[in-house]
Design an enzyme around this catalytic site. Structure first.
Site, short mmCIF file in Angstrom:
data_model
loop_
_atom_site.label_atom_id
_atom_site.label_comp_id
_atom_site.label_asym_id
_atom_site.label_seq_id
_atom_site.Cartn_x
_atom_site.Cartn_y
_atom_site.Cartn_z
N CYS A 117 0.89 -1.23 -0.05
CA CYS A 117 0.11 0.26 -0.03
C CYS A 117 0.95 1.53 -0.08
O CYS A 117 0.14 2.67 -0.19
CB CYS A 117 -0.93 0.03 1.15
SG CYS A 117 -1.73 -1.87 1.13
N HIS A 264 -3.37 7.35 0.85
CA HIS A 264 -3.73 5.77 0.45
C HIS A 264 -5.32 5.15 1.10
O HIS A 264 -6.03 5.68 1.53
CB HIS A 264 -2.85 4.36 1.04
CG HIS A 264 -3.35 3.18 0.17
ND1 HIS A 264 -4.27 2.59 -0.10
CD2 HIS A 264 -3.26 2.43 1.95
CE1 HIS A 264 -4.31 1.63 0.15
NE2 HIS A 264 -3.84 1.13 1.12
N ASN A 294 -10.42 -0.90 -1.80
CA ASN A 294 -8.57 -0.52 -1.68
C ASN A 294 -8.12 -0.99 -2.75
O ASN A 294 -8.29 -2.35 -3.08
CB ASN A 294 -8.58 -1.36 -0.46
CG ASN A 294 -6.90 -1.59 -0.06
OD1 ASN A 294 -5.72 -0.44 -1.22
ND2 ASN A 294 -6.43 -1.04 1.06
N1 COA Z 1 -19.45 -9.12 5.97
C1 COA Z 1 -19.58 -9.60 7.41
N2 COA Z 1 -19.51 -9.73 8.69
C2 COA Z 1 -17.74 -9.69 8.62
C3 COA Z 1 -17.10 -9.59 7.43
C4 COA Z 1 -17.74 -9.10 6.53
N3 COA Z 1 -17.22 -8.99 4.78
N4 COA Z 1 -15.91 -9.53 7.55
C5 COA Z 1 -15.79 -10.24 9.01
N5 COA Z 1 -16.90 -10.14 9.61
C6 COA Z 1 -17.10 -10.23 10.96
C7 COA Z 1 -16.12 -11.44 12.12
O1 COA Z 1 -16.44 -12.49 11.27
C8 COA Z 1 -16.96 -11.25 13.13
O2 COA Z 1 -17.54 -12.15 13.57
P1 COA Z 1 -17.64 -12.14 14.80
O3 COA Z 1 -18.14 -11.18 15.91
O4 COA Z 1 -19.28 -13.49 14.98
O5 COA Z 1 -16.70 -13.02 15.29
C9 COA Z 1 -16.85 -9.63 12.90
O6 COA Z 1 -17.52 -8.96 11.37
C10 COA Z 1 -15.84 -8.32 13.39
O7 COA Z 1 -14.65 -8.94 12.45
P2 COA Z 1 -13.56 -7.40 12.65
O8 COA Z 1 -12.21 -8.32 12.10
O9 COA Z 1 -13.40 -7.78 14.36
O10 COA Z 1 -14.02 -6.77 12.10
P3 COA Z 1 -13.90 -5.14 12.34
O11 COA Z 1 -14.77 -4.40 12.50
O12 COA Z 1 -12.00 -4.92 13.08
O13 COA Z 1 -13.61 -5.28 10.68
C11 COA Z 1 -12.16 -5.14 8.78
C12 COA Z 1 -12.61 -5.39 9.73
C13 COA Z 1 -11.41 -5.24 7.89
C14 COA Z 1 -12.67 -4.02 8.09
C15 COA Z 1 -11.59 -3.63 9.32
O14 COA Z 1 -10.78 -4.03 10.99
C16 COA Z 1 -10.25 -2.65 8.52
O15 COA Z 1 -10.96 -1.93 8.36
N6 COA Z 1 -8.83 -3.03 9.60
C17 COA Z 1 -7.97 -2.35 8.01
C18 COA Z 1 -8.05 -2.83 7.05
C19 COA Z 1 -6.89 -2.02 6.20
O16 COA Z 1 -7.27 -0.71 6.29
N7 COA Z 1 -6.41 -2.98 5.20
C20 COA Z 1 -5.76 -2.42 4.09
C21 COA Z 1 -4.35 -1.67 4.90
S1 COA Z 1 -3.48 -0.70 3.72
#
Ligand code: COA
Length: 337
Positions: A117, A264, A294
Protein backbone atom coordinates in the site's frame (compact mmCIF):
# COMPACT_ATOMS: atom_id res chain seq x y z
CA UNK A 1 21.83 23.33 -7.61
CA UNK A 2 19.67 20.24 -7.26
CA UNK A 3 16.71 19.98 -9.60
CA UNK A 4 13.13 19.81 -8.31
CA UNK A 5 10.62 17.20 -9.52
CA UNK A 6 7.01 17.94 -10.40
CA UNK A 7 4.15 15.75 -11.54
CA UNK A 8 3.48 16.78 -15.14
CA UNK A 9 0.96 14.08 -16.13
CA UNK A 10 -1.60 11.84 -14.44
CA UNK A 11 -3.79 9.00 -15.67
CA UNK A 12 -5.70 5.97 -14.51
CA UNK A 13 -7.43 2.91 -15.85
CA UNK A 14 -9.94 0.66 -14.11
CA UNK A 15 -11.63 -2.44 -15.54
CA UNK A 16 -15.24 -1.88 -16.65
CA UNK A 17 -16.70 -4.70 -14.56
CA UNK A 18 -18.35 -3.17 -11.46
CA UNK A 19 -18.85 -5.49 -8.46
CA UNK A 20 -21.31 -4.17 -5.88
CA UNK A 21 -21.56 -5.20 -2.25
CA UNK A 22 -24.76 -7.04 -3.14
CA UNK A 23 -22.87 -8.98 -5.83
CA UNK A 24 -20.45 -10.11 -3.11
CA UNK A 25 -23.21 -11.01 -0.67
CA UNK A 26 -24.50 -13.46 -3.30
CA UNK A 27 -21.14 -15.29 -3.01
CA UNK A 28 -20.48 -15.16 0.77
CA UNK A 29 -22.12 -14.22 4.06
CA UNK A 30 -21.79 -10.47 4.04
CA UNK A 31 -24.08 -7.52 3.43
CA UNK A 32 -24.10 -4.10 1.84
CA UNK A 33 -24.72 -2.58 5.29
CA UNK A 34 -21.76 -4.37 6.95
CA UNK A 35 -19.31 -3.40 4.21
CA UNK A 36 -20.44 0.25 4.08
CA UNK A 37 -20.46 0.63 7.85
CA UNK A 38 -16.96 -0.84 8.38
CA UNK A 39 -15.18 0.34 5.22
CA UNK A 40 -17.28 2.91 3.31
CA UNK A 41 -16.90 0.80 0.14
CA UNK A 42 -19.96 0.60 -2.12
CA UNK A 43 -18.44 -1.06 -5.16
CA UNK A 44 -15.11 -2.04 -6.69
CA UNK A 45 -13.83 -3.21 -10.09
CA UNK A 46 -12.83 -6.79 -10.87
CA UNK A 47 -11.09 -7.85 -14.08
CA UNK A 48 -13.35 -10.26 -15.94
CA UNK A 49 -11.79 -13.70 -16.50
CA UNK A 50 -10.52 -13.92 -20.08
CA UNK A 51 -10.09 -10.15 -20.45
CA UNK A 52 -6.81 -8.65 -21.63
CA UNK A 53 -6.43 -6.74 -18.38
CA UNK A 54 -3.47 -7.76 -16.27
CA UNK A 55 -1.47 -5.80 -13.73
CA UNK A 56 1.03 -4.91 -16.48
CA UNK A 57 -1.49 -4.06 -19.24
CA UNK A 58 -3.66 -1.97 -16.91
CA UNK A 59 -0.48 -0.16 -15.84
CA UNK A 60 0.42 0.45 -19.47
CA UNK A 61 -3.06 1.84 -20.20
CA UNK A 62 -2.82 4.26 -17.26
CA UNK A 63 0.73 5.17 -18.33
CA UNK A 64 -0.32 6.07 -21.90
CA UNK A 65 -2.89 8.49 -20.48
CA UNK A 66 -0.39 10.02 -18.03
CA UNK A 67 2.25 10.48 -20.76
CA UNK A 68 -0.27 12.18 -23.10
CA UNK A 69 -1.52 14.29 -20.17
CA UNK A 70 2.06 15.49 -19.64
CA UNK A 71 2.23 16.53 -23.30
CA UNK A 72 4.98 13.95 -23.89
CA UNK A 73 5.42 10.84 -26.02
CA UNK A 74 6.69 7.47 -24.76
CA UNK A 75 10.10 8.30 -26.27
CA UNK A 76 10.50 11.09 -23.71
CA UNK A 77 10.43 8.63 -20.79
CA UNK A 78 13.87 7.96 -19.25
CA UNK A 79 13.01 5.44 -16.53
CA UNK A 80 10.11 3.30 -15.26
CA UNK A 81 9.19 2.63 -11.64
CA UNK A 82 6.39 0.08 -11.21
CA UNK A 83 4.80 -0.60 -7.82
CA UNK A 84 2.59 -3.66 -7.27
CA UNK A 85 1.99 -6.59 -4.93
CA UNK A 86 0.14 -8.53 -7.64
CA UNK A 87 2.55 -8.89 -10.58
CA UNK A 88 1.69 -10.92 -13.70
CA UNK A 89 4.71 -13.15 -13.05
CA UNK A 90 6.52 -14.17 -9.89
CA UNK A 91 9.51 -12.81 -11.81
CA UNK A 92 10.29 -10.68 -13.75
CA UNK A 93 8.30 -7.77 -12.37
CA UNK A 94 5.94 -5.80 -14.64
CA UNK A 95 8.30 -2.84 -15.23
CA UNK A 96 9.87 -4.62 -18.20
CA UNK A 97 6.44 -5.52 -19.60
CA UNK A 98 5.61 -1.82 -19.70
CA UNK A 99 8.92 -1.15 -21.45
CA UNK A 100 7.85 -3.61 -24.14
CA UNK A 101 4.18 -2.63 -24.32
CA UNK A 102 5.03 1.07 -24.73
CA UNK A 103 7.80 0.13 -27.20
CA UNK A 104 10.28 2.17 -25.19
CA UNK A 105 13.95 2.33 -26.05
CA UNK A 106 16.29 -0.15 -24.38
CA UNK A 107 18.40 2.57 -22.80
CA UNK A 108 15.85 3.05 -20.06
CA UNK A 109 15.80 1.16 -16.79
CA UNK A 110 12.71 -0.55 -15.40
CA UNK A 111 12.56 -0.83 -11.63
CA UNK A 112 9.97 -2.81 -9.67
CA UNK A 113 8.97 -1.66 -6.19
CA UNK A 114 7.08 -3.80 -3.67
CA UNK A 115 5.98 -2.06 -0.48
CA UNK A 116 2.31 -2.86 -1.07
CA UNK A 117 0.00 0.00 0.00
CA UNK A 118 2.98 2.36 0.42
CA UNK A 119 4.38 1.35 -2.97
CA UNK A 120 3.37 4.49 -4.83
CA UNK A 121 4.79 6.93 -2.26
CA UNK A 122 7.98 4.86 -1.99
CA UNK A 123 8.25 4.97 -5.82
CA UNK A 124 7.70 8.72 -5.85
CA UNK A 125 10.54 9.09 -3.36
CA UNK A 126 12.90 6.90 -5.42
CA UNK A 127 12.07 8.75 -8.65
CA UNK A 128 12.52 12.10 -6.91
CA UNK A 129 16.12 11.21 -6.03
CA UNK A 130 16.97 10.35 -9.68
CA UNK A 131 15.48 13.65 -10.85
CA UNK A 132 17.08 15.81 -8.16
CA UNK A 133 20.55 14.59 -9.10
CA UNK A 134 19.93 15.30 -12.78
CA UNK A 135 20.22 11.66 -13.84
CA UNK A 136 16.73 11.53 -15.45
CA UNK A 137 14.27 14.13 -16.76
CA UNK A 138 10.98 12.24 -17.09
CA UNK A 139 10.15 9.18 -15.00
CA UNK A 140 7.04 7.08 -15.42
CA UNK A 141 5.65 5.88 -12.08
CA UNK A 142 2.92 3.25 -12.13
CA UNK A 143 0.86 1.61 -9.40
CA UNK A 144 -1.31 -1.27 -10.59
CA UNK A 145 -3.05 -4.19 -8.93
CA UNK A 146 -5.09 -7.20 -9.98
CA UNK A 147 -6.37 -8.47 -6.64
CA UNK A 148 -9.55 -10.23 -7.69
CA UNK A 149 -7.77 -13.29 -9.15
CA UNK A 150 -6.19 -14.14 -5.80
CA UNK A 151 -8.86 -13.52 -3.15
CA UNK A 152 -10.81 -16.05 -1.11
CA UNK A 153 -14.47 -15.35 -1.97
CA UNK A 154 -15.80 -17.76 0.65
CA UNK A 155 -16.90 -16.80 4.19
CA UNK A 156 -13.39 -17.70 5.33
CA UNK A 157 -11.82 -14.79 3.42
CA UNK A 158 -14.64 -12.27 3.67
CA UNK A 159 -12.83 -9.72 5.88
CA UNK A 160 -10.21 -9.34 3.13
CA UNK A 161 -12.05 -10.02 -0.12
CA UNK A 162 -14.70 -7.31 0.34
CA UNK A 163 -12.03 -4.63 0.66
CA UNK A 164 -9.73 -5.01 -2.34
CA UNK A 165 -10.30 -3.97 -5.96
CA UNK A 166 -8.45 -3.90 -9.29
CA UNK A 167 -7.09 -0.89 -11.19
CA UNK A 168 -4.08 1.18 -12.17
CA UNK A 169 -2.82 4.74 -11.88
CA UNK A 170 0.25 6.45 -13.28
CA UNK A 171 2.10 9.73 -13.14
CA UNK A 172 4.97 11.31 -15.02
CA UNK A 173 7.49 12.93 -12.69
CA UNK A 174 9.59 15.55 -14.49
CA UNK A 175 12.50 17.83 -13.71
CA UNK A 176 11.89 21.55 -13.29
CA UNK A 177 14.15 24.52 -12.62
CA UNK A 178 11.27 26.33 -10.89
CA UNK A 179 12.53 26.44 -7.30
CA UNK A 180 9.05 27.29 -5.99
CA UNK A 181 7.43 24.06 -7.18
CA UNK A 182 7.93 20.34 -6.81
CA UNK A 183 8.39 17.65 -4.18
CA UNK A 184 9.35 19.31 -0.90
CA UNK A 185 10.01 16.16 1.10
CA UNK A 186 9.41 12.44 1.27
CA UNK A 187 9.48 10.36 4.46
CA UNK A 188 9.68 6.57 4.46
CA UNK A 189 9.17 4.24 7.46
CA UNK A 190 9.14 0.50 8.12
CA UNK A 191 8.56 -1.93 10.98
CA UNK A 192 9.13 -5.52 9.91
CA UNK A 193 8.10 -7.10 13.19
CA UNK A 194 4.49 -6.80 11.99
CA UNK A 195 5.16 -8.38 8.58
CA UNK A 196 2.78 -11.29 9.13
CA UNK A 197 -0.20 -9.17 10.27
CA UNK A 198 -1.01 -8.36 6.62
CA UNK A 199 0.68 -10.80 4.31
CA UNK A 200 0.50 -13.43 1.61
CA UNK A 201 2.97 -16.08 2.76
CA UNK A 202 2.64 -18.80 0.13
CA UNK A 203 3.81 -20.05 -2.21
CA UNK A 204 7.26 -19.13 -1.02
CA UNK A 205 10.75 -20.44 -1.62
CA UNK A 206 10.44 -22.13 1.81
CA UNK A 207 7.35 -24.04 0.74
CA UNK A 208 6.93 -24.23 -3.00
CA UNK A 209 3.89 -25.30 -5.05
CA UNK A 210 4.71 -29.06 -5.30
CA UNK A 211 4.57 -29.24 -1.48
CA UNK A 212 1.22 -27.49 -1.40
CA UNK A 213 -0.18 -29.80 -4.11
CA UNK A 214 1.15 -32.85 -2.28
CA UNK A 215 -0.57 -31.84 0.95
CA UNK A 216 -3.78 -31.08 -0.99
CA UNK A 217 -5.34 -29.71 2.19
CA UNK A 218 -8.58 -27.77 1.51
CA UNK A 219 -8.24 -26.05 4.89
CA UNK A 220 -4.84 -24.60 3.94
CA UNK A 221 -5.19 -20.89 3.22
CA UNK A 222 -1.62 -19.57 3.18
CA UNK A 223 -1.94 -18.73 -0.51
CA UNK A 224 -4.70 -16.22 0.24
CA UNK A 225 -3.89 -12.81 1.75
CA UNK A 226 -4.17 -12.77 5.55
CA UNK A 227 -5.08 -9.60 7.44
CA UNK A 228 -5.39 -9.08 11.17
CA UNK A 229 -7.99 -6.34 10.51
CA UNK A 230 -8.28 -4.76 13.97
CA UNK A 231 -4.53 -4.75 14.48
CA UNK A 232 -3.91 -3.21 11.07
CA UNK A 233 -6.58 -0.57 11.66
CA UNK A 234 -5.10 0.52 15.00
CA UNK A 235 -1.60 0.83 13.58
CA UNK A 236 -2.80 2.55 10.40
CA UNK A 237 -4.36 5.51 12.20
CA UNK A 238 -1.21 6.12 14.26
CA UNK A 239 1.25 5.62 11.39
CA UNK A 240 -0.64 7.74 8.85
CA UNK A 241 -0.56 10.57 11.39
CA UNK A 242 3.17 10.04 12.01
CA UNK A 243 4.02 10.22 8.29
CA UNK A 244 1.84 13.29 7.79
CA UNK A 245 3.27 15.12 10.81
CA UNK A 246 6.80 14.40 9.56
CA UNK A 247 5.96 16.12 6.26
CA UNK A 248 4.33 19.13 7.92
CA UNK A 249 7.07 19.58 10.52
CA UNK A 250 9.97 19.27 8.07
CA UNK A 251 8.49 21.97 5.87
CA UNK A 252 7.07 24.23 8.58
CA UNK A 253 3.60 23.86 7.08
CA UNK A 254 0.32 23.86 9.04
CA UNK A 255 -2.60 21.58 8.19
CA UNK A 256 -4.71 24.59 7.13
CA UNK A 257 -2.24 25.25 4.33
CA UNK A 258 -2.78 21.82 2.75
CA UNK A 259 -4.96 22.14 -0.35
CA UNK A 260 -5.50 18.43 -0.71
CA UNK A 261 -4.51 15.35 1.27
CA UNK A 262 -4.70 12.22 -0.87
CA UNK A 263 -4.37 9.32 1.55
CA UNK A 264 -3.92 5.75 0.39
CA UNK A 265 -7.49 4.48 0.12
CA UNK A 266 -7.29 1.76 2.79
CA UNK A 267 -10.64 2.21 4.45
CA UNK A 268 -12.93 5.26 4.55
CA UNK A 269 -13.02 5.03 8.35
CA UNK A 270 -9.24 5.37 8.48
CA UNK A 271 -9.33 8.45 6.20
CA UNK A 272 -12.07 10.01 8.33
CA UNK A 273 -10.10 9.34 11.51
CA UNK A 274 -7.03 11.08 10.04
CA UNK A 275 -9.13 13.98 8.78
CA UNK A 276 -10.59 14.51 12.25
CA UNK A 277 -7.29 14.20 14.07
CA UNK A 278 -5.67 16.71 11.69
CA UNK A 279 -8.74 18.98 11.83
CA UNK A 280 -9.04 19.06 8.04
CA UNK A 281 -12.19 20.20 6.24
CA UNK A 282 -14.00 17.83 3.86
CA UNK A 283 -12.68 19.72 0.82
CA UNK A 284 -9.08 19.10 1.98
CA UNK A 285 -9.25 15.28 1.80
CA UNK A 286 -9.86 13.24 -1.35
CA UNK A 287 -11.57 9.85 -1.06
CA UNK A 288 -12.81 7.56 -3.82
CA UNK A 289 -12.64 4.22 -2.00
CA UNK A 290 -16.46 4.15 -2.17
CA UNK A 291 -16.20 3.36 -5.91
CA UNK A 292 -12.98 1.34 -6.18
CA UNK A 293 -12.27 -0.32 -2.85
CA UNK A 294 -8.64 -0.57 -1.76
CA UNK A 295 -6.45 -0.83 -4.87
CA UNK A 296 -3.20 -0.89 -2.86
CA UNK A 297 -0.29 0.65 -4.87
CA UNK A 298 -2.77 2.01 -7.43
CA UNK A 299 -5.03 3.85 -4.99
CA UNK A 300 -3.14 7.16 -4.69
CA UNK A 301 -2.42 7.64 -8.42
CA UNK A 302 -6.04 6.73 -9.29
CA UNK A 303 -7.31 9.22 -6.69
CA UNK A 304 -4.83 11.87 -7.85
CA UNK A 305 -5.89 11.41 -11.47
CA UNK A 306 -9.58 11.82 -10.54
CA UNK A 307 -8.93 14.77 -8.21
CA UNK A 308 -6.93 16.52 -10.93
CA UNK A 309 -9.64 15.90 -13.55
CA UNK A 310 -12.20 17.37 -11.13
CA UNK A 311 -10.15 20.58 -10.87
CA UNK A 312 -9.31 20.00 -7.20
CA UNK A 313 -5.58 20.73 -7.72
CA UNK A 314 -4.05 23.81 -9.32
CA UNK A 315 -0.54 25.14 -9.86
CA UNK A 316 0.98 26.30 -6.56
CA UNK A 317 -1.28 24.12 -4.34
CA UNK A 318 0.24 22.09 -1.52
CA UNK A 319 -0.64 18.44 -2.10
CA UNK A 320 0.11 15.78 0.49
CA UNK A 321 0.26 12.03 -0.10
CA UNK A 322 0.32 9.53 2.76
CA UNK A 323 0.18 5.75 2.88
CA UNK A 324 0.35 2.82 5.26
CA UNK A 325 0.25 -0.90 4.64
CA UNK A 326 1.70 -4.36 4.74
CA UNK A 327 5.25 -4.61 6.04
CA UNK A 328 4.35 -2.55 7.93
CA UNK A 329 5.61 0.31 5.78
CA UNK A 330 4.31 3.86 5.75
CA UNK A 331 5.28 7.04 3.97
CA UNK A 332 4.41 10.60 3.01
CA UNK A 333 5.29 13.05 0.26
CA UNK A 334 4.53 16.77 0.26
CA UNK A 335 4.62 18.70 -2.99
CA UNK A 336 3.94 22.18 -4.28
CA UNK A 337 1.97 21.49 -7.49
N1 COA B 1 -19.16 -9.33 6.23
C1 COA B 1 -19.80 -9.60 7.37
N2 COA B 1 -19.16 -9.90 8.52
C2 COA B 1 -17.84 -9.91 8.51
C3 COA B 1 -17.09 -9.63 7.35
C4 COA B 1 -17.80 -9.34 6.16
N3 COA B 1 -17.19 -9.05 5.02
N4 COA B 1 -15.79 -9.70 7.65
C5 COA B 1 -15.68 -10.02 8.94
N5 COA B 1 -16.94 -10.15 9.47
C6 COA B 1 -17.31 -10.48 10.84
C7 COA B 1 -16.24 -11.21 11.58
O1 COA B 1 -16.31 -12.59 11.31
C8 COA B 1 -16.60 -10.90 13.01
O2 COA B 1 -17.65 -11.74 13.40
P1 COA B 1 -17.75 -12.32 14.91
O3 COA B 1 -17.86 -11.10 15.77
O4 COA B 1 -18.96 -13.17 14.86
O5 COA B 1 -16.46 -13.07 15.13
C9 COA B 1 -17.14 -9.48 12.94
O6 COA B 1 -17.51 -9.27 11.57
C10 COA B 1 -16.14 -8.42 13.35
O7 COA B 1 -14.90 -8.76 12.76
P2 COA B 1 -13.66 -7.85 12.88
O8 COA B 1 -12.54 -8.42 12.04
O9 COA B 1 -13.39 -7.57 14.32
O10 COA B 1 -14.24 -6.54 12.18
P3 COA B 1 -13.68 -5.09 12.19
O11 COA B 1 -14.64 -4.20 12.85
O12 COA B 1 -12.24 -5.02 12.61
O13 COA B 1 -13.71 -4.75 10.63
C11 COA B 1 -12.17 -4.61 8.83
C12 COA B 1 -12.96 -5.52 9.75
C13 COA B 1 -11.32 -5.47 7.95
C14 COA B 1 -13.15 -3.80 7.99
C15 COA B 1 -11.32 -3.64 9.68
O14 COA B 1 -10.60 -4.35 10.65
C16 COA B 1 -10.38 -2.83 8.87
O15 COA B 1 -10.80 -2.03 8.05
N6 COA B 1 -9.07 -2.99 9.08
C17 COA B 1 -8.08 -2.26 8.36
C18 COA B 1 -8.09 -2.77 6.97
C19 COA B 1 -7.17 -2.05 6.09
O16 COA B 1 -7.18 -0.86 6.04
N7 COA B 1 -6.37 -2.79 5.38
C20 COA B 1 -5.50 -2.28 4.44
C21 COA B 1 -4.36 -1.61 5.10
S1 COA B 1 -3.47 -0.85 3.91
Amino acid sequence: MLKKSIITGVGHYVPQNVVTNNDLSARMSTSNEWIIERTGIQERRHVLPGSDDTTATMGTKAARIAIANAGLTPDDIDFIVFATLSPDYYFPGPGVQVQEQLELKREIGALDVRNQCSGFVYSLSVADQFIKTGMYKNILIIGSELHSGGLDFTDRGRNVSVIFGDGAGAVVLSATDDANRGILSTHLFSEGKHAKELALTAPSTRDWIPNILQRNDPEETDYYPYMNGNFVFKHAVVRFAEAIQAALKTNGVSSEEIKLLIPHQANLRISQFIQQSMKLRDDQVYNNIMRYGNTTAASIPIALSEAYAEGRIEKGDLVLFAAFGSGFTWASALMRW
